[in-house]
Design an enzyme around this catalytic site. Sequence first.
Site, mmCIF file in Angstrom:
data_model
loop_
_atom_site.group_PDB
_atom_site.id
_atom_site.type_symbol
_atom_site.label_atom_id
_atom_site.label_comp_id
_atom_site.label_asym_id
_atom_site.label_seq_id
_atom_site.Cartn_x
_atom_site.Cartn_y
_atom_site.Cartn_z
ATOM 1 N N ASN A 22 -19.320 9.180 -15.693
ATOM 2 C CA ASN A 22 -18.745 10.184 -16.580
ATOM 3 C C ASN A 22 -18.938 11.544 -15.901
ATOM 4 O O ASN A 22 -20.052 12.032 -15.811
ATOM 5 C CB ASN A 22 -19.488 10.122 -17.928
ATOM 6 C CG ASN A 22 -19.111 11.245 -18.858
ATOM 7 O OD1 ASN A 22 -18.165 12.000 -18.607
ATOM 8 N ND2 ASN A 22 -19.849 11.378 -19.960
ATOM 9 N N GLU A 58 -22.110 14.186 -26.594
ATOM 10 C CA GLU A 58 -21.754 15.614 -26.423
ATOM 11 C C GLU A 58 -20.515 15.962 -27.257
ATOM 12 O O GLU A 58 -20.392 17.087 -27.752
ATOM 13 C CB GLU A 58 -21.537 15.924 -24.930
ATOM 14 C CG GLU A 58 -22.866 15.972 -24.186
ATOM 15 C CD GLU A 58 -22.815 15.568 -22.729
ATOM 16 O OE1 GLU A 58 -21.716 15.547 -22.134
ATOM 17 O OE2 GLU A 58 -23.885 15.261 -22.172
ATOM 18 N N GLU A 87 -26.473 5.068 -25.551
ATOM 19 C CA GLU A 87 -27.004 6.241 -24.855
ATOM 20 C C GLU A 87 -27.925 7.010 -25.794
ATOM 21 O O GLU A 87 -27.449 7.822 -26.601
ATOM 22 C CB GLU A 87 -25.859 7.152 -24.405
ATOM 23 C CG GLU A 87 -24.879 6.477 -23.471
ATOM 24 C CD GLU A 87 -24.097 7.514 -22.653
ATOM 25 O OE1 GLU A 87 -24.233 7.517 -21.427
ATOM 26 O OE2 GLU A 87 -23.374 8.316 -23.267
ATOM 27 N N GLY A 102 -29.177 13.395 -19.523
ATOM 28 C CA GLY A 102 -29.341 14.609 -18.724
ATOM 29 C C GLY A 102 -30.757 15.173 -18.730
ATOM 30 O O GLY A 102 -30.979 16.299 -18.315
ATOM 31 N N HIS A 152 -18.698 10.152 -27.216
ATOM 32 C CA HIS A 152 -19.882 10.534 -26.439
ATOM 33 C C HIS A 152 -20.724 11.514 -27.261
ATOM 34 O O HIS A 152 -20.173 12.319 -28.020
ATOM 35 C CB HIS A 152 -19.441 11.184 -25.117
ATOM 36 C CG HIS A 152 -20.585 11.419 -24.184
ATOM 37 N ND1 HIS A 152 -21.420 12.502 -24.313
ATOM 38 C CD2 HIS A 152 -21.047 10.699 -23.132
ATOM 39 C CE1 HIS A 152 -22.352 12.433 -23.378
ATOM 40 N NE2 HIS A 152 -22.155 11.350 -22.637
ATOM 41 N N LYS A 193 -17.869 14.418 -16.829
ATOM 42 C CA LYS A 193 -17.986 15.560 -17.757
ATOM 43 C C LYS A 193 -17.125 16.736 -17.268
ATOM 44 O O LYS A 193 -16.075 16.511 -16.678
ATOM 45 C CB LYS A 193 -19.473 15.929 -17.915
ATOM 46 C CG LYS A 193 -20.310 14.706 -18.297
ATOM 47 C CD LYS A 193 -21.700 15.023 -18.750
ATOM 48 C CE LYS A 193 -22.409 13.721 -19.112
ATOM 49 N NZ LYS A 193 -23.734 13.913 -19.676
ATOM 50 N N SER A 231 -29.742 9.198 -17.979
ATOM 51 C CA SER A 231 -30.580 9.373 -16.789
ATOM 52 C C SER A 231 -30.694 8.114 -15.925
ATOM 53 O O SER A 231 -31.769 7.816 -15.394
ATOM 54 C CB SER A 231 -31.964 9.902 -17.185
ATOM 55 O OG SER A 231 -31.831 11.181 -17.797
HETATM 56 P P1 PGA Z 1 -26.803 11.375 -17.467
HETATM 57 O O1 PGA Z 1 -25.561 11.313 -18.507
HETATM 58 O O2 PGA Z 1 -26.705 10.148 -16.592
HETATM 59 O O3 PGA Z 1 -26.606 12.641 -16.724
HETATM 60 O O4 PGA Z 1 -28.046 11.350 -18.298
HETATM 61 C C1 PGA Z 1 -25.175 10.096 -19.097
HETATM 62 C C2 PGA Z 1 -23.981 10.317 -19.999
HETATM 63 O O5 PGA Z 1 -23.879 11.376 -20.620
HETATM 64 O O6 PGA Z 1 -23.094 9.455 -20.109
#
Ligand code: PGA
Length: 252
Positions: free
Chosen positions: A10, A98, A168, A174, A96, A12, A214
């Site tokens: 992803n 976010e 997730e 992140g 997601h 982003k 992560s």
């Molecule tokens: P990350 O993000 O691997 O940077 O923790 C995962 C995601 O948001 O799908």
Amino acid sequence: MSRIPLIAGNWKMYKTGPEAVETGAHLASLSSDVSDVEIMIAPTHLSLALVSHALKGTRVKTGAQNLFHEDEGAFTGEVSAKMIKSAGAEYAIIGHSERRQYFQETDQSVCKKVQAAVAGGLKPILCIGETETQRDQGKTFFILDKQVSDGLKASGPGDLEDLVLAYEPVWAIGTGRTASVEQVEEVHRHLRSKISTLFSNELADRTRILYGGSVKPDNVSDLMSIEDVDGALVGGASLDADQFIKIINFNK
Ligand code: PGA
């Protein structure tokens, strides 16, 4: 049933069109001999057609990070499943954390998006996950159950043959903190049985459940060795093809 692992990136809101094409092409050359693992990257809407075109015929598939549930109309700034499909994508990431956190997406809007993705010929990757407070309050399973049942409320088992779930935990995205093997194992087993209760054993068996939060080259093999983990949704570590290929090659 053996489920083919899916390692999805992803991207982003990172990378311009040329940067996305360059990273995608580099990843395609690094992954040309990968077998038994499906690879997907989700660039921004703006780069999706460019990247999909550049990666045609390679091992790397593409997906969108979001979509709007209507087919077309006066919805300024939005993009439909049909448009995403015609840009060359196969998958759509939906709900997601976010999107839920910063763009007010709810289980109800997520539900419409899942339906729209399926109707538009895209494979939905439905993202779910609890916040740290919810986990501390012992509400993890309640929250996940609600996200799954409300998000899939309008769909029948026949619509969901290509469904992918992505667990997730919000506190692991992140942050460099990964859920423990025991936590992931417990949640993924629970999610598969939830799909079985809501729909059928057969659908539960074929649904791929990804872990996200992560994921890095040095923790991916432990995560992938968990029985009900069928892949990973990777943010930060997917932006660099040389890092991401190490995650894709988790079993080497
Ligand atoms: P990350 O993000 O691997 O940077 O923790 C995962 C995601 O948001 O799908």
